[in-house]
Design an enzyme around this catalytic site. Sequence first.
Site, mmCIF file in Angstrom:
data_model
loop_
_atom_site.group_PDB
_atom_site.id
_atom_site.type_symbol
_atom_site.label_atom_id
_atom_site.label_comp_id
_atom_site.label_asym_id
_atom_site.label_seq_id
_atom_site.Cartn_x
_atom_site.Cartn_y
_atom_site.Cartn_z
ATOM 1 N N THR A 17 20.258 -1.594 -5.525
ATOM 2 C CA THR A 17 20.400 -1.359 -6.971
ATOM 3 C C THR A 17 21.782 -0.851 -7.339
ATOM 4 O O THR A 17 22.317 -1.197 -8.392
ATOM 5 C CB THR A 17 19.349 -0.325 -7.430
ATOM 6 O OG1 THR A 17 18.072 -0.869 -7.164
ATOM 7 C CG2 THR A 17 19.457 -0.028 -8.913
ATOM 8 N N SER A 62 17.343 -4.447 -0.463
ATOM 9 C CA SER A 62 16.996 -3.959 0.877
ATOM 10 C C SER A 62 15.601 -4.386 1.325
ATOM 11 O O SER A 62 15.273 -4.292 2.498
ATOM 12 C CB SER A 62 17.142 -2.440 0.962
ATOM 13 O OG SER A 62 16.064 -1.789 0.368
ATOM 14 N N SER A 63 14.788 -4.885 0.399
ATOM 15 C CA SER A 63 13.470 -5.386 0.817
ATOM 16 C C SER A 63 13.626 -6.649 1.659
ATOM 17 O O SER A 63 12.688 -7.054 2.343
ATOM 18 C CB SER A 63 12.609 -5.681 -0.406
ATOM 19 O OG SER A 63 12.511 -4.507 -1.163
ATOM 20 N N THR A 93 17.348 1.352 -1.868
ATOM 21 C CA THR A 93 16.517 2.497 -1.473
ATOM 22 C C THR A 93 15.205 2.078 -0.801
ATOM 23 O O THR A 93 14.644 2.850 -0.030
ATOM 24 C CB THR A 93 16.179 3.367 -2.700
ATOM 25 O OG1 THR A 93 15.525 2.556 -3.681
ATOM 26 C CG2 THR A 93 17.407 3.994 -3.294
ATOM 27 N N THR A 170 12.042 9.818 4.100
ATOM 28 C CA THR A 170 11.118 8.818 3.574
ATOM 29 C C THR A 170 11.395 8.653 2.089
ATOM 30 O O THR A 170 11.697 9.634 1.416
ATOM 31 C CB THR A 170 9.662 9.340 3.751
ATOM 32 O OG1 THR A 170 9.402 9.445 5.149
ATOM 33 C CG2 THR A 170 8.632 8.426 3.141
ATOM 34 N N THR A 281 0.100 10.832 11.893
ATOM 35 C CA THR A 281 -0.824 11.190 10.815
ATOM 36 C C THR A 281 -0.518 10.454 9.513
ATOM 37 O O THR A 281 0.647 10.158 9.220
ATOM 38 C CB THR A 281 -0.816 12.709 10.557
ATOM 39 O OG1 THR A 281 -1.652 12.986 9.422
ATOM 40 C CG2 THR A 281 0.576 13.255 10.294
ATOM 41 N N GLN A 282 -1.575 10.196 8.752
ATOM 42 C CA GLN A 282 -1.391 9.619 7.414
ATOM 43 C C GLN A 282 -0.869 10.665 6.433
ATOM 44 O O GLN A 282 -0.398 10.318 5.355
ATOM 45 C CB GLN A 282 -2.736 9.106 6.875
ATOM 46 C CG GLN A 282 -3.261 7.909 7.594
ATOM 47 C CD GLN A 282 -4.666 7.524 7.129
ATOM 48 O OE1 GLN A 282 -5.261 8.164 6.264
ATOM 49 N NE2 GLN A 282 -5.193 6.472 7.703
ATOM 50 N N CYS A 283 -0.998 11.948 6.788
ATOM 51 C CA CYS A 283 -0.537 13.004 5.876
ATOM 52 C C CYS A 283 0.981 12.932 5.769
ATOM 53 O O CYS A 283 1.665 12.601 6.728
ATOM 54 C CB CYS A 283 -0.900 14.386 6.407
ATOM 55 S SG CYS A 283 -2.651 14.627 6.571
#
Length: 346
Positions: A17, A62-63, A93, A170, A281-283
Amino acid sequence: MTISTRPKILIIYTGGTIGMMENPDTRVLEPFDFDHLIDNVPKLKMLDFDVDSYPFEKPIDSSAMNPRHWGDIARVIEEHYDEYDGFVVLHGTDTMAYTASALSFMLENLDKPVIITGSQLPIGEVRTDGEENLIAALQVAAAREPNGEQTVKEVAILFQNYLWRGNRATKHSADNFDAFKSNNYQPLATIGLGIQYHRGALLRDRGENPLKVHYEMDTNVMYVDLFPGIPEHIVRHLFNTPGLKGLVLKTFGAGNGPNDPWFLDAVKDAVNRGIVVVNITQCSNGSVLPMRYLTGADLAKCGPVAGHDLTSEAAITKLMYLFGRGYDASEVKKLMETSLCGELSV
Ligand code: ASP
């Protein structure tokens, strides 16, 4: 190590972007050339260090990135390593955290800053966050300690008010300017009136070995994200994916999964077939502690390795990197539980 009196920084422009413009016909944002980006930041001329640029021939969203593009970025860094004191990578991003994680593994013995940044709004827009991010990234890349050494000697993401370790970060917001976060590691620096480095958090003393770039990434890996009720035929089908070498299993809480015998058997079977199963973990915050609950302990007995507090981006790119290096399953398992460049806390 070369330390010039006036820092020299190379900007590597990959797209995203930050350099996009709206197509007047479709109103869709499309990557634009680097001159457009630089023309919009006249303040670059006020910096007290030298800046050169290396625009990718075809800037991309970036995708559309894949390990070949990571290799292209790494190659530019390798080929220009001795000429520059630091590198700023302009990047979309969306997959920035994957690129940052991958580069952190690919650039072995890195002892210069590789600062990745981008923006949520194109640099030509009045309220853009791109100008601030770019200038701050350049300042971090040029920062030195009193002994003349670079302050940052690792791959990091700079976004809005923070500098994060690349393999700990992240993308957590699709629309806030404050788009990146590290849920398990403190910021490397806080960007306010000044740039405050948290020196205890930075990787230091990276040794005297020369930079060694590892280009091979093996993409025979995948994620399986558990959910209550996940059916046996789907799990078995995924675990039997042809060519699969490494699997990041995203589990509940502190590393727990269903304790149905078929599930435990499917994990055991995958491990016995030589697939490296990594439990994360998903957390968004915290680490797997597989022995804390019976459900986690049952799963741990089936042979997955604990991914500790790895981000999912770091877990998958680390598997790609380790298999790319040609390690066998037992070596990959051992290294997945070892911190190679600050990606996990054991
Ligand atoms: N889709 C864009 C990209 O990742 C989003 C951005 O740059 O923020 O390239």
